[in-house]
Design an enzyme around this catalytic site. Structure first.
Site, PDB file in Angstrom:
ATOM      1  N   ASN A  35       0.856  -1.168   0.065  1.00  0.00           N
ATOM      2  CA  ASN A  35       0.012   0.044   0.160  1.00  0.00           C
ATOM      3  C   ASN A  35       0.854   1.307  -0.019  1.00  0.00           C
ATOM      4  O   ASN A  35       2.109   1.029   0.159  1.00  0.00           O
ATOM      5  CB  ASN A  35      -0.892   0.049   1.239  1.00  0.00           C
ATOM      6  CG  ASN A  35      -0.361  -0.030   2.531  1.00  0.00           C
ATOM      7  OD1 ASN A  35       0.481   1.021   2.826  1.00  0.00           O
ATOM      8  ND2 ASN A  35      -0.293  -1.212   3.277  1.00  0.00           N
ATOM      9  N   ASP A  58      -5.053  -5.711   5.237  1.00  0.00           N
ATOM     10  CA  ASP A  58      -6.085  -6.685   5.785  1.00  0.00           C
ATOM     11  C   ASP A  58      -6.425  -8.034   5.260  1.00  0.00           C
ATOM     12  O   ASP A  58      -6.897  -8.770   5.769  1.00  0.00           O
ATOM     13  CB  ASP A  58      -7.609  -6.057   5.597  1.00  0.00           C
ATOM     14  CG  ASP A  58      -7.735  -4.549   6.314  1.00  0.00           C
ATOM     15  OD1 ASP A  58      -7.152  -4.355   7.246  1.00  0.00           O
ATOM     16  OD2 ASP A  58      -8.373  -3.537   5.939  1.00  0.00           O
ATOM     17  N   LYS A  62       8.079 -18.246  -8.921  1.00  0.00           N
ATOM     18  CA  LYS A  62       7.490 -17.248  -9.840  1.00  0.00           C
ATOM     19  C   LYS A  62       6.412 -17.726 -10.247  1.00  0.00           C
ATOM     20  O   LYS A  62       6.372 -18.838 -11.103  1.00  0.00           O
ATOM     21  CB  LYS A  62       8.305 -16.490 -10.646  1.00  0.00           C
ATOM     22  CG  LYS A  62       7.841 -15.234 -11.406  1.00  0.00           C
ATOM     23  CD  LYS A  62       9.130 -14.629 -12.279  1.00  0.00           C
ATOM     24  CE  LYS A  62       8.219 -13.806 -13.143  1.00  0.00           C
ATOM     25  NZ  LYS A  62       9.144 -13.160 -14.308  1.00  0.00           N
ATOM     26  N   PHE A 103      -5.132   4.587  14.213  1.00  0.00           N
ATOM     27  CA  PHE A 103      -5.211   5.375  12.721  1.00  0.00           C
ATOM     28  C   PHE A 103      -6.132   5.068  11.978  1.00  0.00           C
ATOM     29  O   PHE A 103      -6.555   3.680  11.960  1.00  0.00           O
ATOM     30  CB  PHE A 103      -3.759   5.698  11.911  1.00  0.00           C
ATOM     31  CG  PHE A 103      -2.835   6.546  12.825  1.00  0.00           C
ATOM     32  CD1 PHE A 103      -2.253   6.251  14.157  1.00  0.00           C
ATOM     33  CD2 PHE A 103      -2.540   7.663  11.913  1.00  0.00           C
ATOM     34  CE1 PHE A 103      -1.363   7.063  14.395  1.00  0.00           C
ATOM     35  CE2 PHE A 103      -1.580   8.589  12.532  1.00  0.00           C
ATOM     36  CZ  PHE A 103      -1.318   8.438  13.896  1.00  0.00           C
ATOM     37  N   LYS A 123     -14.270   2.339  14.361  1.00  0.00           N
ATOM     38  CA  LYS A 123     -12.941   1.336  14.741  1.00  0.00           C
ATOM     39  C   LYS A 123     -12.436   1.640  16.072  1.00  0.00           C
ATOM     40  O   LYS A 123     -12.049   0.613  16.488  1.00  0.00           O
ATOM     41  CB  LYS A 123     -12.012   1.916  13.719  1.00  0.00           C
ATOM     42  CG  LYS A 123     -12.120   1.666  12.261  1.00  0.00           C
ATOM     43  CD  LYS A 123     -11.080   2.008  11.386  1.00  0.00           C
ATOM     44  CE  LYS A 123     -11.690   1.723   9.919  1.00  0.00           C
ATOM     45  NZ  LYS A 123     -10.689   2.018   8.855  1.00  0.00           N
ATOM     46  N   LYS A 154     -12.200  -1.820  18.355  1.00  0.00           N
ATOM     47  CA  LYS A 154     -10.658  -2.309  18.714  1.00  0.00           C
ATOM     48  C   LYS A 154     -10.664  -1.942  19.726  1.00  0.00           C
ATOM     49  O   LYS A 154      -9.299  -2.130  20.385  1.00  0.00           O
ATOM     50  CB  LYS A 154      -9.657  -1.809  17.385  1.00  0.00           C
ATOM     51  CG  LYS A 154     -10.138  -2.037  15.852  1.00  0.00           C
ATOM     52  CD  LYS A 154      -9.092  -1.445  15.115  1.00  0.00           C
ATOM     53  CE  LYS A 154      -9.592  -1.824  13.688  1.00  0.00           C
ATOM     54  NZ  LYS A 154      -8.254  -2.157  12.826  1.00  0.00           N
TER      55      LYS A 154
HETATM   56  N1  CTP Z   1      -4.788  -2.288  12.057  1.00  0.00           N
HETATM   57  C1  CTP Z   1      -4.084  -3.362  12.502  1.00  0.00           C
HETATM   58  N2  CTP Z   1      -4.022  -4.594  12.023  1.00  0.00           N
HETATM   59  C2  CTP Z   1      -4.660  -4.839  10.913  1.00  0.00           C
HETATM   60  C3  CTP Z   1      -5.181  -3.722  10.237  1.00  0.00           C
HETATM   61  C4  CTP Z   1      -5.339  -2.558  10.676  1.00  0.00           C
HETATM   62  O1  CTP Z   1      -3.470  -3.241  13.655  1.00  0.00           O
HETATM   63  N3  CTP Z   1      -4.683  -6.140  10.268  1.00  0.00           N
HETATM   64  C5  CTP Z   1      -4.842  -1.007  12.619  1.00  0.00           C
HETATM   65  C6  CTP Z   1      -4.009   0.052  11.887  1.00  0.00           C
HETATM   66  O2  CTP Z   1      -2.511   0.122  12.203  1.00  0.00           O
HETATM   67  C7  CTP Z   1      -4.802   1.327  12.320  1.00  0.00           C
HETATM   68  C8  CTP Z   1      -6.296   0.737  12.780  1.00  0.00           C
HETATM   69  O3  CTP Z   1      -6.176  -0.706  12.797  1.00  0.00           O
HETATM   70  O4  CTP Z   1      -4.201   1.896  13.647  1.00  0.00           O
HETATM   71  C9  CTP Z   1      -7.255   1.016  11.670  1.00  0.00           C
HETATM   72  O5  CTP Z   1      -6.907   0.502  10.504  1.00  0.00           O
HETATM   73  P1  CTP Z   1      -7.482   0.283   9.162  1.00  0.00           P
HETATM   74  O6  CTP Z   1      -7.020  -0.040   8.144  1.00  0.00           O
HETATM   75  O7  CTP Z   1      -8.236   1.666   8.607  1.00  0.00           O
HETATM   76  O8  CTP Z   1      -8.793  -0.226   9.500  1.00  0.00           O
HETATM   77  P2  CTP Z   1      -9.595  -1.656   9.474  1.00  0.00           P
HETATM   78  O9  CTP Z   1     -10.049  -2.276  10.510  1.00  0.00           O
HETATM   79  O10 CTP Z   1      -8.647  -2.409   8.397  1.00  0.00           O
HETATM   80  O11 CTP Z   1     -10.675  -1.356   8.763  1.00  0.00           O
HETATM   81  P3  CTP Z   1     -11.223  -1.157   7.113  1.00  0.00           P
HETATM   82  O12 CTP Z   1      -9.845  -1.460   6.158  1.00  0.00           O
HETATM   83  O13 CTP Z   1     -12.282  -1.898   6.802  1.00  0.00           O
HETATM   84  O14 CTP Z   1     -11.339   0.303   6.800  1.00  0.00           O
END
Ligand code: CTP
Length: 403
Positions: A206, A275, A285, A324, A338, A342
């Site tokens: 990303n 995610d 490969k 974040f 969130k 969390k």
């Molecule tokens: N985060 C984490 N572990 C993951 C995904 C996210 O610890 N596998 C943490 C990120 O570091 C951030 C927060 O969760 O502090 C929110 O991340 P975000 O990607 O916005 O949230 P998601 O729960 O993945 O929600 P979505 O992608 O559906 O918006």
């Protein structure tokens, strides 16, 4: 109170050095100004002498300067050498070990911490030679302040402006231990993206650059915290911290974080964690054959949610958990969901579609979202957002219910 040598080199930002000197004095520091030959074209030596109440050092060849081997005497008496503005030329001399004037000799002669505030034309700042010199200096432990972006005196718009005097003063004040407000607190920060390997050649990643997490780690270290930085793959130069752990994927990041969570006062999850990751990592490969291929993805562990659950199980209020959320619309509402899901203490929310916000830029526009409060911050440098986040953290550590 610290004794600070304020080096001023020959750039248009030199006039701001007067305000830097005053700001440092207001914080109780003793300032000795050191000007290069070209700096004197931009700002008057008498002005600085009147403000600092010390003779301004300009050359090692002036009468009397050698009686006390001045650059050595000053070098051993200071607690910080701050150079603002630092031109490409003086940075090059510092990096190369050239000592052909008082300021560059002082850099070599002092064992005090050094901080530089580069300021120059955008193209000069971005030139690989200058960037290489800054990396060299950062690698030696020199604190490099990020120049601001905007309209420059030379008529260009871009990065290279001297940061505001107040920012320079704050940073210098922290470096000399004027504000060690997080001393004794262990702070774990994650930063950057994760890369989830598909095969030995390809990965899913990303656009996170690591800037925000690095800025937080730098700021926390400046406040005296014991900082553990868990960083995903990024080319950025990391700040000097107690422990730097390099990881690649979400699982590796989770393992690194969980192994170090015990005993932390705060965990700040600035990393953009994937995610989903490929269900299998092909050992070889993947070749090209069919017109379309399907990649099966599986959920990765949610590190922040795992930390929230771990803390709840123990019925503990520590570590303070900060997350974040980079969103593309309905940012605050999504951030709040969130926060609750969390079990974090607050979430730093931003809408990456807003101008000046998001990835790969030096600035951001964020809202801090807590359980029963919100604080919207205007567009500002990631370094000052880091300051605002840590101010909130300090309030939370102070035991207040609302951080
Ligand atoms: N985060 C984490 N572990 C993951 C995904 C996210 O610890 N596998 C943490 C990120 O570091 C951030 C927060 O969760 O502090 C929110 O991340 P975000 O990607 O916005 O949230 P998601 O729960 O993945 O929600 P979505 O992608 O559906 O918006």
């Amino acid at each position: 109170m610290a004794r600070i040598a304020l080096g001023i080199s020959g750039g248009i930002g030199a006039y701001k050095a007067v305000e830097v000197a005053r700001g440092l004095q207001q914080r109780g520091h003793d300032v000795v100004a050191v000007m290069t030959r070209n700096a004197r074209r931009f700002v008057g030596r008498l002005t600085l002498e009147a403000i600092t109440r010390h003779p301004v050092v300009t050359s090692q060849w002036t009468n009397g300067a050698n009686a006390g081997v001045e650059h050595i005497a000053l070098a051993s008496s200071i607690d910080l050498l701050l150079v603002a503005p630092a031109t490409a030329n003086i940075l090059g001399k510092f990096a190369g070990g050239i000592a052909d004037d008082f300021l560059s000799a002082l850099y070599l002669a002092t064992t005090a911490p050094v901080m530089v505030a580069p300021a120059m034309n955008t193209h000069m700042f971005e030139h690989p030679a200058v960037q290489q010199n800054l990396r060299t200096l950062a690698g030696r432990g020199v604190a490099v302040l990020d120049p601001g972006a905007g309209y420059l005196a030379c008529g260009w718009t871009g990065k290279g402006r001297l940061p505001e005097p107040a920012e320079i003063v704050d940073a210098a004040h922290r470096l000399v231990g004027g504000a060690r407000s997080l001393a004794g607190v262990r702070v774990l920060v994650t930063a950057g993206p994760t890369f989830e390997d598909i095969d030995p050649v390809r990965y899913l990643g990303n656009r996170s650059s690591g800037r925000m997490g690095f800025a937080i780690a730098r700021e926390a270290a400046g406040r005296g915290a014991t900082v553990v930085l868990v960083a995903g793959p990024t080319a950025l130069e990391p700040p000097a911290v107690h422990e730097l752990v390099r990881v690649r994927g979400a699982v590796e990041m989770r393992d690194a974080v969980m192994a170090r969570a015990e005993g932390t006062g705060a965990i700040i999850m600035a990393a953009a964690v994937a995610d989903y990751a490929p269900a299998v990592r092909e050992p070889r490969k993947i070749g090209k054959s069919a017109d379309a291929v399907t990649l099966e993805l599986r959920r990765t562990p949610d590190i922040l949610a795992g930390l929230g659950a771990w803390r709840r199980e123990r019925g503990a209020a520590r570590p303070v958990l900060i997350g974040f959320a980079a969103e593309t619309g309905e940012a605050v509402a999504r951030g709040r969901r969130k926060l609750e899901a969390k079990h974090a203490d607050f979430i730093v929310v931003n809408d990456v579609l807003e101008p000046g916000a998001g990835f790969e830029v030096e600035t951001n526009v964020v809202t801090l979202v807590g359980r029963d409060w919100e604080e919207a911050l205007p567009l500002q440098a990631k370094s000052s957002i880091a300051g605002a986040i840590l101010d909130r953290l300090e309030r939370a550590l102070g035991g207040q219910v609302t951080p």
